[in-house]
Design a protein around this motif. Structure first.
Motif, PDB file in Angstrom:
ATOM      1  N   UNK A   1       0.815  -1.218   0.000  1.00 57.77           N
ATOM      2  CA  UNK A   1       0.000   0.000   0.000  1.00 57.77           C
ATOM      3  C   UNK A   1       0.848   1.269   0.000  1.00 57.77           C
ATOM      4  N   UNK A   2       1.779   1.458   0.944  1.00 58.46           N
ATOM      5  CA  UNK A   2       2.515   2.728   0.952  1.00 58.46           C
ATOM      6  C   UNK A   2       3.360   2.956  -0.295  1.00 58.46           C
TER       7      UNK A   2
ATOM      8  N   UNK B   1      -7.933  -3.570  -3.050  1.00 60.00           N
ATOM      9  CA  UNK B   1      -7.553  -4.601  -2.077  1.00 60.00           C
ATOM     10  C   UNK B   1      -7.930  -4.163  -0.668  1.00 60.00           C
ATOM     11  N   UNK B   2      -7.731  -2.896  -0.359  1.00 64.01           N
ATOM     12  CA  UNK B   2      -8.102  -2.369   0.957  1.00 64.01           C
ATOM     13  C   UNK B   2      -9.594  -2.542   1.216  1.00 64.01           C
ATOM     14  N   UNK B   3     -10.408  -2.293   0.201  1.00 60.84           N
ATOM     15  CA  UNK B   3     -11.861  -2.327   0.360  1.00 60.84           C
ATOM     16  C   UNK B   3     -12.435  -3.740   0.349  1.00 60.84           C
ATOM     17  N   UNK B   4     -11.769  -4.674  -0.358  1.00 59.99           N
ATOM     18  CA  UNK B   4     -12.319  -6.007  -0.521  1.00 59.99           C
ATOM     19  C   UNK B   4     -11.866  -7.008   0.536  1.00 59.99           C
ATOM     20  N   UNK B   5     -10.634  -6.873   1.008  1.00 63.12           N
ATOM     21  CA  UNK B   5     -10.071  -7.899   1.877  1.00 63.12           C
ATOM     22  C   UNK B   5      -9.676  -7.330   3.235  1.00 63.12           C
ATOM     23  N   UNK B   6     -10.074  -7.986   4.319  1.00 66.50           N
ATOM     24  CA  UNK B   6      -9.665  -7.536   5.651  1.00 66.50           C
ATOM     25  C   UNK B   6      -8.223  -7.908   5.940  1.00 66.50           C
ATOM     26  N   UNK B   7      -7.621  -7.212   6.889  1.00 60.10           N
ATOM     27  CA  UNK B   7      -6.256  -7.530   7.291  1.00 60.10           C
ATOM     28  C   UNK B   7      -5.994  -6.996   8.685  1.00 60.10           C
ATOM     29  N   UNK B   8      -4.996  -7.552   9.317  1.00 60.27           N
ATOM     30  CA  UNK B   8      -4.558  -7.041  10.602  1.00 60.27           C
ATOM     31  C   UNK B   8      -3.212  -6.378  10.424  1.00 60.27           C
ATOM     32  N   UNK B   9      -3.135  -5.095  10.755  1.00 59.99           N
ATOM     33  CA  UNK B   9      -1.866  -4.382  10.629  1.00 59.99           C
ATOM     34  C   UNK B   9      -0.882  -4.875  11.685  1.00 59.99           C
TER      35      UNK B   9
ATOM     36  N   UNK C   1       6.458   8.957   2.717  1.00 61.24           N
ATOM     37  CA  UNK C   1       6.281   7.507   2.769  1.00 61.24           C
ATOM     38  C   UNK C   1       5.711   7.091   4.120  1.00 61.24           C
ATOM     39  N   UNK C   2       6.242   7.675   5.191  1.00 58.68           N
ATOM     40  CA  UNK C   2       5.760   7.341   6.537  1.00 58.68           C
ATOM     41  C   UNK C   2       4.308   7.778   6.726  1.00 58.68           C
ATOM     42  N   UNK C   3       3.978   8.946   6.187  1.00 52.89           N
ATOM     43  CA  UNK C   3       2.599   9.431   6.267  1.00 52.89           C
ATOM     44  C   UNK C   3       1.659   8.461   5.549  1.00 52.89           C
ATOM     45  N   UNK C   4       2.091   7.933   4.413  1.00 55.04           N
ATOM     46  CA  UNK C   4       1.270   6.985   3.661  1.00 55.04           C
ATOM     47  C   UNK C   4       1.052   5.691   4.441  1.00 55.04           C
TER      48      UNK C   4
ATOM     49  N   UNK D   1      -2.643   4.399   5.429  1.00 53.24           N
ATOM     50  CA  UNK D   1      -3.146   3.059   5.157  1.00 53.24           C
ATOM     51  C   UNK D   1      -3.709   2.405   6.408  1.00 53.24           C
ATOM     52  N   UNK D   2      -3.028   2.588   7.521  1.00 51.58           N
ATOM     53  CA  UNK D   2      -3.506   2.030   8.790  1.00 51.58           C
ATOM     54  C   UNK D   2      -4.837   2.650   9.202  1.00 51.58           C
ATOM     55  N   UNK D   3      -4.951   3.961   9.050  1.00 51.53           N
ATOM     56  CA  UNK D   3      -6.196   4.651   9.393  1.00 51.53           C
ATOM     57  C   UNK D   3      -7.340   4.217   8.475  1.00 51.53           C
ATOM     58  N   UNK D   4      -7.047   4.105   7.175  1.00 55.81           N
ATOM     59  CA  UNK D   4      -8.075   3.689   6.230  1.00 55.81           C
ATOM     60  C   UNK D   4      -8.531   2.265   6.524  1.00 55.81           C
ATOM     61  N   UNK D   5      -7.583   1.398   6.872  1.00 55.26           N
ATOM     62  CA  UNK D   5      -7.940   0.022   7.204  1.00 55.26           C
ATOM     63  C   UNK D   5      -8.851  -0.032   8.435  1.00 55.26           C
TER      64      UNK D   5
END
Length: 235
Positions: free
Chosen positions: A95-96, A144-152, A207-210, A214-218
């Motif tokens: 993602x990032x 991928x973010x919207x379709x599949x769950x994940x654990x950060x 890059x770090x902000x991204x 991604x974590x916030x969006x997840x």
């Protein structure tokens, strides 16, 4: 139904990025009199876009393996190794880096395309390949973010992996310069050494902000579902 959609999406994404890597490596041959950097030390592996396309192809292949032998459950009690690997690679790199490559490329392209994709390359780098490697990477990452769950992963582990990848490419870019005397990207040529350092620091911060984005969006997309699943498991 969701499983079938995931399998189809992952297969298409893997094939498109694998083909873009194959085509770029095999057919994007730029004469040195057109642009010296393309014939310099490192070949196609000079470019972060090429690295990222390989990364996305590998990631979506891992997704396919997980579809068949792992699990796409929202919050599995004992996730198999392939699911853990999929979640880690997506959060830390896929993602990032997809968003970084796409956003930085199109942002600089809007300012001055000669700094990232000179017009002289148009006969050798087709428009569809450009969009596969600079546009579809972002689209695929969001889907991928919207379709599949994940654990950060834990932030320390996630950020360590991202920083290791980013610093490795930064070192590699300087190795190319010292070996050939040519910067990979024309934008580096127009910057003074102090501005170049500032440029690298700003990009690293981006890059770090991204990663955090991604974590916030997840959490926004899957947080409630994971909470519900956790409660049901605890009953």
């Amino acid at each position: 139904m969701r499983e079938s959609i995931l399998i189809g999406f992952h297969a298409i994404a893997c094939l498109q990025f694998a083909y873009s890597v194959y085509y770029d490596y095999t057919y994007t041959v730029v004469p040195q009199n057109v642009m010296k950097v393309h014939g310099a030390f490192g070949g196609r592996f000079k470019f972060l876009t090429f690295w990222d396309a390989i990364l996305q192809a590998v990631f979506f292949f891992i997704c396919i393996v997980n579809d068949w032998y792992g699990t796409n459950a929202v919050s599995p009690k004992k996730p198999p190794f392939v699911r853990k690997l999929k979640d880690y690679v997506y959060a830390t790199l896929s993602f990032p880096m997809a968003m970084f490559v796409g956003i930085t490329f199109w942002s600089i392209m809007c300012v001055d395309r000669e700094l990232v994709l000179p017009k002289a390359l148009d006969p050798y780098f087709p428009w569809w390949l450009n969009h596969l490697m600079h546009t579809m990477i972002m689209v695929s990452a969001v889907i991928e973010m919207l379709l599949a769950p994940r654990k950060y992963p834990k932030r320390s582990r996630g950020l360590a992996g991202l920083l290791a990848f980013t610093l490795t490419y930064l070192i590699w870019m300087h190795v190319i310069y010292f070996m050939s005397g040519i910067w990979v990207y024309p934008v580096m040529e127009v910057l003074t050494p102090p501005l170049r350092i500032v440029f690298f620091v700003v990009l690293l911060a981006f890059v770090l902000i991204l990663y955090f984005a991604g974590e916030m969006l997840n959490n926004l997309v899957w947080g409630n579902e994971q909470t519900k699943q956790h409660k049901s498991h605890s009953k």
